[in-house]
Structures are given as structure tokens and as C-alpha cells.
Motif scaffolding. Structure first.
Motif, PDB file in Angstrom:
ATOM      1  N   THR A 297       0.814  -1.222   0.000  1.00  0.00           N
ATOM      2  CA  THR A 297       0.000   0.000   0.000  1.00  0.00           C
ATOM      3  C   THR A 297       0.842   1.263   0.000  1.00  0.00           C
ATOM      4  O   THR A 297       0.568   2.203  -0.757  1.00  0.00           O
ATOM      5  N   ALA A 298       1.857   1.327   0.849  1.00  0.00           N
ATOM      6  CA  ALA A 298       2.689   2.535   0.909  1.00  0.00           C
ATOM      7  C   ALA A 298       3.340   2.796  -0.439  1.00  0.00           C
ATOM      8  O   ALA A 298       3.390   3.950  -0.910  1.00  0.00           O
ATOM      9  N   GLY A 299       3.825   1.743  -1.097  1.00  0.00           N
ATOM     10  CA  GLY A 299       4.438   1.900  -2.410  1.00  0.00           C
ATOM     11  C   GLY A 299       3.441   2.402  -3.448  1.00  0.00           C
ATOM     12  O   GLY A 299       3.789   3.240  -4.302  1.00  0.00           O
ATOM     13  N   ARG A 300       2.205   1.905  -3.403  1.00  0.00           N
ATOM     14  CA  ARG A 300       1.183   2.364  -4.355  1.00  0.00           C
ATOM     15  C   ARG A 300       0.855   3.840  -4.131  1.00  0.00           C
ATOM     16  O   ARG A 300       0.672   4.600  -5.085  1.00  0.00           O
ATOM     17  N   ILE A 301       0.796   4.238  -2.869  1.00  0.00           N
ATOM     18  CA  ILE A 301       0.521   5.649  -2.562  1.00  0.00           C
ATOM     19  C   ILE A 301       1.645   6.530  -3.089  1.00  0.00           C
ATOM     20  O   ILE A 301       1.408   7.559  -3.741  1.00  0.00           O
ATOM     21  N   LEU A 302       2.874   6.121  -2.830  1.00  0.00           N
ATOM     22  CA  LEU A 302       4.027   6.913  -3.276  1.00  0.00           C
ATOM     23  C   LEU A 302       4.116   6.972  -4.797  1.00  0.00           C
ATOM     24  O   LEU A 302       4.495   8.004  -5.372  1.00  0.00           O
ATOM     25  N   ALA A 303       3.756   5.885  -5.464  1.00  0.00           N
ATOM     26  CA  ALA A 303       3.762   5.887  -6.926  1.00  0.00           C
ATOM     27  C   ALA A 303       2.755   6.905  -7.457  1.00  0.00           C
ATOM     28  O   ALA A 303       3.030   7.626  -8.427  1.00  0.00           O
TER      29      ALA A 303
ATOM     30  N   GLY B  61      -3.687  12.994  -0.666  1.00  0.00           N
ATOM     31  CA  GLY B  61      -5.022  12.522  -0.315  1.00  0.00           C
ATOM     32  C   GLY B  61      -5.659  11.714  -1.426  1.00  0.00           C
ATOM     33  O   GLY B  61      -6.260  10.652  -1.178  1.00  0.00           O
ATOM     34  N   GLU B  62      -5.531  12.185  -2.661  1.00  0.00           N
ATOM     35  CA  GLU B  62      -6.098  11.471  -3.806  1.00  0.00           C
ATOM     36  C   GLU B  62      -5.354  10.164  -4.048  1.00  0.00           C
ATOM     37  O   GLU B  62      -5.970   9.130  -4.356  1.00  0.00           O
TER      38      GLU B  62
ATOM     39  N   ALA C 120      -6.982   6.427  -3.915  1.00  0.00           N
ATOM     40  CA  ALA C 120      -6.877   5.531  -5.063  1.00  0.00           C
ATOM     41  C   ALA C 120      -6.236   4.205  -4.673  1.00  0.00           C
ATOM     42  O   ALA C 120      -6.590   3.143  -5.199  1.00  0.00           O
ATOM     43  N   ALA C 121      -5.290   4.242  -3.740  1.00  0.00           N
ATOM     44  CA  ALA C 121      -4.568   3.027  -3.338  1.00  0.00           C
ATOM     45  C   ALA C 121      -5.332   2.195  -2.322  1.00  0.00           C
ATOM     46  O   ALA C 121      -5.126   0.977  -2.236  1.00  0.00           O
ATOM     47  N   THR C 122      -6.198   2.835  -1.545  1.00  0.00           N
ATOM     48  CA  THR C 122      -6.859   2.132  -0.437  1.00  0.00           C
ATOM     49  C   THR C 122      -8.365   1.994  -0.590  1.00  0.00           C
ATOM     50  O   THR C 122      -8.977   1.136   0.051  1.00  0.00           O
TER      51      THR C 122
END
Length: 305
Positions: free
Chosen positions: A203-209, A218-219, A223-225
Motif C-alpha cells: 500500500t505505501a508503495g502504491r501511494i508513493l507511486a 489525499g487522492e 486511489a490506493a486504499t
């Protein structure tokens, strides 16, 4: 098969193909810190796969300059005394203060190194875009070490006491004194652990990507969660802390002994009140006997037994 699962498999294959490349460290230190510098150089060949997976990178990127600074140096005087290290991502540099280890949340030089390199790699994964302090510190803390008893105790004290009650409070905690900052580290790590447990280790990697592509945090988070930041925070501060802090606290042996002690103190207080009333009754009975008046049933001291 979902897109998230495909991405996770692709990331795992890429890391395996890359042989879990370790970051290249260029260590600089004065003569008096050469022993610590040698220890840092030895850590370069350590395990970095989990950190890369956490932030969503396949390779660590450019070499990292590691500056070891002694206490009393200009670098040490420029930051609060509780800061044991910091990262300067735009310069591909981290600064460590070995004399300040151990200090929460860094138990030793290895966790400190991993913590600060995590900050730098997180910034690279985000494409240099900003992320909230709680997410940055929480991810770095989770990347550097396992969750321990001290962490749980600090989160419990922060939850039961006057600790952070919102993401904004956690961000602000890092600008406070040593105790406040320590609570900030503990709660931020608990938040990231909750995030990963709820939505998966990638999840953290998807958010950072998402952030690196220019999406606001926030967006990218939603989108990741699949949930907003406010929904996530509400779930943690209203529900998660109850089950992870209050329930274990209320069912612990500590609380049991507190209840037993309180009941014992109440019993002692009640006994003292009875003894005092009995002494007063005896005194009244002796006064009546001396005056020759017949005793009354309500003056019988035995009624207190």
C-alpha cells in the motif's frame, strides 16, 4: 486477478531479478568516529529487500552520502538534541549522530541507518513530492525495525493520556519536546502498521507511486486504499485504538491489581470509620455509666460488631 495483485507480483519479480540491490553508501566521518564509520560500511551489505518493497522501488538509485557527525559539531547544534539523524533527499545525503544512539525510535546504529535511508528512498519513490509527516516518519520507522513492547507501551500511553487524536496532531507532535516527539513516532508507526494490515504490504508503495505521478497525497491515498484519509483516521483513532490499547489495558494484570488495591483501600477506610464510631460509642457509654443514667439500646457499642 486484480491490478494491485499484478503490481505486487511484478514488483516481487523485479526485485528478485535485480538481486535485491543494496544502496551504495559513501561514508564520511572524522577520525574519532572511524569505528562507527566502519560499522556503517559493513551494514551496506545487509538486507534491504523489505525496505525497497515497502516504498515500491525496484532499485535504490544513486549512491547515498552518509555523514557521521560528532556531538558538539555544527550539524549537531543545528537540530534538537533528540534528533539522532536526518535525511536531505535533494542532496542524496543522510546525517547520523552516533553518540545519540540509542534514542527512540532507533535502538542501535543499524536501525538508525535504515530509518534515515528509508526517508531518502521514500522521497525518491514519491518523485521528490511532499508527503505528510506522519506517513513519512511512520513508514521509515516501520522499515527500520520490528514492532516491540516499548512501541506498544508508548502508543498506549499516547492513547490513554494526552496523546495525538488526529493526523494533524501526529504531524504537530514532531515539532514538540522529546516526549511529545516520541509519542509522534510511536503513533505514526502504529498508523502505518494499521494501513499495511488493512490494505496490504504494497500500500505505501502504491501511494508513493501515485504521488510521484503528480497526484495529491489525499487522492493517491484514496486511489490506493479505497477510503479517504478522514475515513482511515476515524477508523484508527475511534476503533483501532480501542482494541489495541484500551482492551489489552483493561484486561491486563496491571489493571487487575489496581482494582484489588482500590478495593483494599476502600475496605481499610470503611474499617477505620467503624472503629472510630465504636470508640465514640464506648466513650458515650462510659459517660452515661458515670452519670448514673440507664443505658439506651442505641448506645450499645456492640451494635457495631
Amino acid at each position: 486477478m486484480t491490478k494491485c495483485l499484478v503490481a505486487a507480483i511484478a514488483l516481487g519479480l523485479a526485485l528478485a531479478a535485480a538481486g535485491a540491490e543494496a544502496p551504495s553508501l559513501v561514508v564520511e566521518a572524522p577520525a574519532e568516529l572511524e569505528r562507527q564509520a566502519a560499522a556503517v560500511r559493513a551494514l551496506e551489505v545487509g538486507e534491504w529487500t523489505s525496505l525497497l518493497q515497502l516504498v515500491g522501488l525496484t532499485t535504490p538509485g544513486a549512491p547515498i552520502r552518509v555523514v557521521l557527525a560528532p556531538e558538539g559539531s555544527r550539524l549537531a547544534r543545528n537540530v534538537p538534541s533528540w534528533v539522532s539523524g536526518y535525511a536531505v533527499p535533494e542532496l542524496d545525503t543522510i546525517v547520523l549522530f552516533p553518540s545519540r544512539v540509542p534514542s527512540y525510535p532507533d535502538r542501535n546504529l543499524e536501525t538508525l541507518l535504515h530509518h534515515e535511508i528509508a526517508h531518502l528512498l521514500l522521497a525518491r519513490a514519491a518523485g521528490g513530492k511532499p508527503v505528510p509527516r506522519w506517513f513519512n516518519e511512520g513508514t521509515a520507522t516501520v522499515a527500520a525495525r520490528e514492532w516491540g513492547v516499548e512501541d506498544g507501551a508508548r502508543v498506549a500511553l499516547a492513547t490513554i493520556g494526552r496523546g495525538p487524536r488526529s493526523l494533524s496532531d501526529v504531524n504537530a507532535a514532531f515539532s514538540g519536546d522529546t516526549a511529545t516527539a516520541s509519542r509522534g513516532y510511536a503513533v505514526s508507526a502504529a498508523l502505518v502498521r494499521y494501513l499495511l494490515r488493512r490494505h496490504g504490504d504494497e500500500t505505501a508503495g502504491r501511494i508513493l507511486a501515485g504521488v510521484s505521478r503528480g497526484t495529491g497525497f489525499g487522492e493517491a491515498f484514496e486511489a490506493a486504499t479505497g477510503e479517504t484519509l478522514s475515513e482511515f483516521a476515524r477508523g484508527y483513532f475511534r476503533r483501532e485504538t480501542f482494541w489495541t490499547t484500551w482492551v489489552p489495558f483493561l484486561t491486563s494484570s496491571t489493571v487487575l491489581w489496581m482494582v484489588i488495591t482500590l478495593l483494599a483501600l476502600l475496605a481499610i477506610r470503611r474499617r477505620r470509620e467503624r472503629d472510630e464510631a465504636l470508640r465514640e460509642a464506648w466513650a458515650e457509654a462510659e459517660h452515661l455509666a458515670a452519670s448514673g443514667e440507664p443505658p439506651r439500646p442505641e448506645d450499645d457499642p456492640q451494635r457495631w460488631n
